[in-house]
Motif scaffolding. Sequence first.
Motif, short mmCIF file in Angstrom:
data_model
loop_
_atom_site.label_atom_id
_atom_site.label_comp_id
_atom_site.label_asym_id
_atom_site.label_seq_id
_atom_site.Cartn_x
_atom_site.Cartn_y
_atom_site.Cartn_z
N MET A 115 0.84 -1.20 0.00
CA MET A 115 0.00 0.00 0.00
C MET A 115 0.88 1.26 0.00
O MET A 115 0.61 2.20 -0.75
N SER A 116 1.94 1.26 0.82
CA SER A 116 2.86 2.40 0.82
C SER A 116 3.51 2.57 -0.54
O SER A 116 3.65 3.70 -1.05
N SER A 117 3.91 1.46 -1.14
CA SER A 117 4.53 1.51 -2.47
C SER A 117 3.54 2.10 -3.48
O SER A 117 3.91 2.97 -4.29
N ALA A 118 2.30 1.63 -3.44
CA ALA A 118 1.29 2.13 -4.38
C ALA A 118 0.98 3.61 -4.16
O ALA A 118 0.58 4.31 -5.09
N ALA A 119 1.18 4.09 -2.94
CA ALA A 119 0.97 5.51 -2.64
C ALA A 119 2.18 6.36 -3.04
O ALA A 119 2.12 7.58 -3.00
#
Length: 187
Positions: A115-119
């Motif tokens: 999720m952090s990567s996608a953000a």
Amino acid sequence: MTGTPPPQPAAASAYDPTAKALHWLTALLVIGMLGLGLWMVGLPISLQKAKVYSWHKWAGITVLALTLLRLVWRHLRPPPSLPGTLTPLDRRLAPWGHAALYALLLAMPLTGWTMSSAAGIPVVWFGVWQLPDLVGKDEALFNALQTTHHILSRLLIAVVVIHIAAVIRHDVLRRDGVLRRMLPFAK
């Protein structure tokens, strides 16, 4: 025979000290991380919120590392056999409960990291080691992972509560020694 507690398990049925240490360290981190996660989402946008999110990520990646270490340790040193005092239903449910815990202990940090990567926000473990992005920046994926992470957090809370309730049932009601197998200083 009514009122007589079941026989206590032998010392050989206890987990080894490394398994106990990994269990309790993971348990403390998970409980702290879940509490932090529930609290941080309500914080207003601020430097404090960014710090708390970093702490949450650090704990999550640490839980992931500990869980992988626990699985390796469990493979090298299989857990002791279940006590003979367990009911047939308990014997069937115990492996499923442990599998659910391990699956969630892997899925939660992996969805958080992804999720952090996608953000487009890097995960920097303890503010020192930047972990690689698992996916590219993607708002739709971020939104889907945010929902998934939220649902998995509620499942983890439910499984942890069931796990603790089962331990209390075994220790307080049945007195079958299940808790003593994992207590840090019990033999």
